[in-house]
Design a protein around this motif. Structure first.
Motif, PDB file in Angstrom:
ATOM      1  N   CYS A   1     -47.225 -38.832  -1.347  1.00 62.98           N
ATOM      2  CA  CYS A   1     -45.834 -39.216  -1.141  1.00 62.98           C
ATOM      3  C   CYS A   1     -44.996 -38.071  -0.576  1.00 62.98           C
ATOM      4  CB  CYS A   1     -45.219 -39.686  -2.449  1.00 62.98           C
ATOM      5  SG  CYS A   1     -46.123 -41.049  -3.223  1.00 62.98           S
ATOM      6  N   PRO A   2     -44.234 -38.325   0.478  1.00 63.99           N
ATOM      7  CA  PRO A   2     -43.438 -37.267   1.104  1.00 63.99           C
ATOM      8  C   PRO A   2     -42.161 -36.914   0.346  1.00 63.99           C
ATOM      9  CG  PRO A   2     -43.136 -39.326   2.279  1.00 63.99           C
ATOM     10  CD  PRO A   2     -44.189 -39.585   1.251  1.00 63.99           C
ATOM     11  N   TYR A   3     -41.893 -37.572  -0.791  1.00 67.72           N
ATOM     12  CA  TYR A   3     -40.738 -37.196  -1.611  1.00 67.72           C
ATOM     13  C   TYR A   3     -41.160 -36.526  -2.915  1.00 67.72           C
ATOM     14  CZ  TYR A   3     -41.947 -41.758  -3.652  1.00 67.72           C
ATOM     15  OH  TYR A   3     -42.628 -42.821  -4.204  1.00 67.72           O
ATOM     16  N   CYS A   4     -42.445 -36.203  -3.046  1.00 68.58           N
ATOM     17  CA  CYS A   4     -42.956 -35.633  -4.303  1.00 68.58           C
ATOM     18  C   CYS A   4     -42.171 -34.373  -4.683  1.00 68.58           C
ATOM     19  CB  CYS A   4     -44.436 -35.299  -4.146  1.00 68.58           C
ATOM     20  SG  CYS A   4     -45.196 -34.672  -5.659  1.00 68.58           S
ATOM     21  N   SER A   5     -41.880 -34.254  -5.972  1.00 66.37           N
ATOM     22  CA  SER A   5     -41.126 -33.092  -6.450  1.00 66.37           C
ATOM     23  C   SER A   5     -42.016 -31.886  -6.723  1.00 66.37           C
ATOM     24  CB  SER A   5     -40.353 -33.445  -7.723  1.00 66.37           C
ATOM     25  OG  SER A   5     -41.247 -33.817  -8.765  1.00 66.37           O
ATOM     26  N   ASN A   6     -43.333 -32.045  -6.602  1.00 66.15           N
ATOM     27  CA  ASN A   6     -44.223 -30.894  -6.750  1.00 66.15           C
ATOM     28  C   ASN A   6     -43.905 -29.829  -5.701  1.00 66.15           C
ATOM     29  OD1 ASN A   6     -47.278 -32.726  -7.650  1.00 66.15           O
ATOM     30  ND2 ASN A   6     -45.612 -31.980  -8.922  1.00 66.15           N
ATOM     31  N   PRO A   7     -44.205 -28.572  -5.992  1.00 62.96           N
ATOM     32  CA  PRO A   7     -43.932 -27.507  -5.007  1.00 62.96           C
ATOM     33  C   PRO A   7     -44.783 -27.671  -3.760  1.00 62.96           C
ATOM     34  CG  PRO A   7     -45.247 -26.667  -6.828  1.00 62.96           C
ATOM     35  CD  PRO A   7     -44.808 -28.042  -7.236  1.00 62.96           C
TER      36      PRO A   7
ATOM     37  N   TYR B   1     -33.888 -34.283  -3.789  1.00 63.51           N
ATOM     38  CA  TYR B   1     -34.336 -33.464  -2.666  1.00 63.51           C
ATOM     39  C   TYR B   1     -34.728 -32.056  -3.093  1.00 63.51           C
ATOM     40  CZ  TYR B   1     -33.142 -37.588  -0.244  1.00 63.51           C
ATOM     41  OH  TYR B   1     -33.135 -38.895   0.144  1.00 63.51           O
ATOM     42  N   TYR B   2     -35.948 -32.020  -3.696  1.00 64.09           N
ATOM     43  CA  TYR B   2     -36.624 -30.787  -4.082  1.00 64.09           C
ATOM     44  C   TYR B   2     -38.062 -30.900  -3.580  1.00 64.09           C
ATOM     45  CZ  TYR B   2     -32.777 -31.215  -7.387  1.00 64.09           C
ATOM     46  OH  TYR B   2     -31.543 -31.409  -7.934  1.00 64.09           O
ATOM     47  N   GLY B   3     -38.772 -29.797  -3.525  1.00 60.89           N
ATOM     48  CA  GLY B   3     -40.175 -29.853  -3.146  1.00 60.89           C
ATOM     49  C   GLY B   3     -40.377 -30.564  -1.825  1.00 60.89           C
TER      50      GLY B   3
ATOM     51  N   GLN C   1     -30.632 -26.737  -6.214  1.00 65.56           N
ATOM     52  CA  GLN C   1     -29.864 -27.332  -5.125  1.00 65.56           C
ATOM     53  C   GLN C   1     -28.930 -26.295  -4.502  1.00 65.56           C
ATOM     54  OE1 GLN C   1     -28.917 -31.691  -4.864  1.00 65.56           O
ATOM     55  NE2 GLN C   1     -27.128 -30.914  -5.933  1.00 65.56           N
ATOM     56  N   ALA C   2     -28.324 -25.482  -5.363  1.00 61.75           N
ATOM     57  CA  ALA C   2     -27.471 -24.408  -4.858  1.00 61.75           C
ATOM     58  C   ALA C   2     -28.280 -23.452  -3.983  1.00 61.75           C
ATOM     59  CB  ALA C   2     -26.830 -23.658  -6.023  1.00 61.75           C
ATOM     60  N   LEU C   3     -29.494 -23.136  -4.436  1.00 57.58           N
ATOM     61  CA  LEU C   3     -30.352 -22.244  -3.654  1.00 57.58           C
ATOM     62  C   LEU C   3     -30.736 -22.881  -2.323  1.00 57.58           C
ATOM     63  CD1 LEU C   3     -32.165 -19.736  -3.351  1.00 57.58           C
ATOM     64  CD2 LEU C   3     -33.933 -20.992  -4.580  1.00 57.58           C
ATOM     65  N   ALA C   4     -31.134 -24.157  -2.371  1.00 61.03           N
ATOM     66  CA  ALA C   4     -31.605 -24.823  -1.157  1.00 61.03           C
ATOM     67  C   ALA C   4     -30.510 -24.925  -0.095  1.00 61.03           C
ATOM     68  CB  ALA C   4     -32.132 -26.212  -1.507  1.00 61.03           C
ATOM     69  N   LEU C   5     -29.267 -25.111  -0.539  1.00 60.67           N
ATOM     70  CA  LEU C   5     -28.181 -25.346   0.402  1.00 60.67           C
ATOM     71  C   LEU C   5     -27.363 -24.110   0.750  1.00 60.67           C
ATOM     72  CD1 LEU C   5     -26.991 -28.794  -0.949  1.00 60.67           C
ATOM     73  CD2 LEU C   5     -27.984 -28.361   1.293  1.00 60.67           C
TER      74      LEU C   5
END
Length: 358
Positions: free
Chosen positions: A22-28, A185-187, A314-318
């Protein structure tokens, strides 16, 4: 020093192995190999330490936790420790003998995930031929067994319009509880945000569909919305280091499943320290615990002990820094980053990048 309250739940990520992609998987993005996984004795020790720490629930997750041949044994350990056990599974590996063994071991609940209601949609996201039929068969087996079941539908731009059909399928399968969870929206989900993030109009339509189904009654519905269209953040995992503890397949201990993306941090491991030591005293768990770490405007906000500053990952990603105010908040000086991400996603027709070992 006053010790923090014990965690309520343990998320036990037994493995990153999974037959789906799955392309939305939260795994790293860097998935852990089988050779790095804790063995049965290691996971038994984690469960025992969790019970001693005061944990009440264990969620067996992955990847696909049924890829582990010792899953039944670990469920039995949890039952003997009086830990409420929940299996989070795709269902594609589940058959009647395995279900009977899990039931006998004392499994309390199963969360069965669906990628879509249509065969084509499910196969496009999960990448496995015949997966939808296996899931439906698994749901009927679970229903017949009497083990409480939640159906989890992860929704995104491609399937969000089919939420009414998702509820219809849940009723047909006899589920009492349904979770409609917008992609977080992680991983891998973050990597595919441009292809998956729904528009505000799609989000509003999905919310109406949920409200209409709730009005009918009969189904207990959990609804998880994407942060990107919100004005205020959600409390990530109930607050950093306050309610949840996550153990990865190799034994790293995290406040949330996405925390490994934070740079220049020492991630503790159950191979080197006890779960109690890590929860109570590790620099990682105390990094964003409580409110003392908060910058303005969070520090002066009346909501700071409700949303706990939102999501650090999320703060880090954005924004590039985990300590910044969550840009989802309309009061954040970085709120424009969210608006930009939404605008970029709405104008893109990106191809999906599937979850795979690299």
């Amino acid at each position: 020093m006053t010790l923090p309250s014990p965690p309520m739940s343990l998320l036990a990520e037994l493995t990153h192995r999974c037959p789906l992609s799955c392309p939305y998987c939260s795994n790293p993005l860097e998935l852990e190999r089988k050779t790095a996984e804790l063995d049965t004795a290691g996971w038994r020790s984690v469960l025992e330490q969790a019970a001693d720490l005061g944990v009440l629930q264990v969620h067996f997750s992955g990847g696909e936790p049924m890829s582990r041949p010792d899953l039944v044994e670990l469920v039995s350990v949890a039952q003997k420790l009086n830990l409420y056990s929940n299996l989070i599974t795709s269902g594609v590996l589940l058959d009647e003998p395995q279900l009977e063994a899990l039931d006998k071991a004392g499994l309390d609940h199963i969360q069965l995930s669906f990628q879509d209601v249509t065969e084509d949609g499910a196969e496009r996201i999960g990448g496995l031929k015949g997966a939808q039929a296996r899931k439906i068969r698994a749901a009927r087996l679970i229903r017949a067994s009497g083990i409480p079941m939640t159906l989890n539908f992860v929704v995104h731009r491609e399937n969000v319009a089919r939420i009414p059909q998702m509820f219809a399928l849940a009723r047909d399968l006899g589920a009492a509880r349904v979770e409609i969870a917008h992609t977080q929206y992680y991983g891998w989900g973050l990597k595919n945000r441009g292809a998956l993030l729904p528009s505000r109009e799609q989000l509003e339509a999905s919310t109406r569909a949920v409200e209409e189904e709730r009005a009918k009654g009969g189904l207990s519905i959990d609804y998880v919305t994407p942060d990107y269209h919100a004005d205020r953040p959600k409390p990530c995992m109930g607050g950093w280091g306050q309610r949840f503890v996550n153990v990865t397949p190799s034994g790293r201990v995290l406040p949330c499943h996405a925390a490994e993306i934070i740079p220049d941090v020492d991630f503790p491991n159950v191979k080197n320290a006890t779960l109690s030591e890590i929860w109570n005293a590790s620099p990682l768990f105390n990094m964003f615990r409580g409110t003392d770490w908060m910058p303005e405007p969070c520090r002066s906000c009346e909501r700071k002990e409700r949303d706990w500053g939102g999501c650090r990952c999320q703060a880090l990603a954005l924004t590039g820094k985990a300590e910044n105010t969550d840009p989802v908040c309309e009061l954040s000086p970085f709120h424009g980053q969210v608006k930009q991400a939404v605008e970029e996603s709405s104008s893109k027709g990106e191809e999906l990048v599937y979850r795979r070992y690299r």
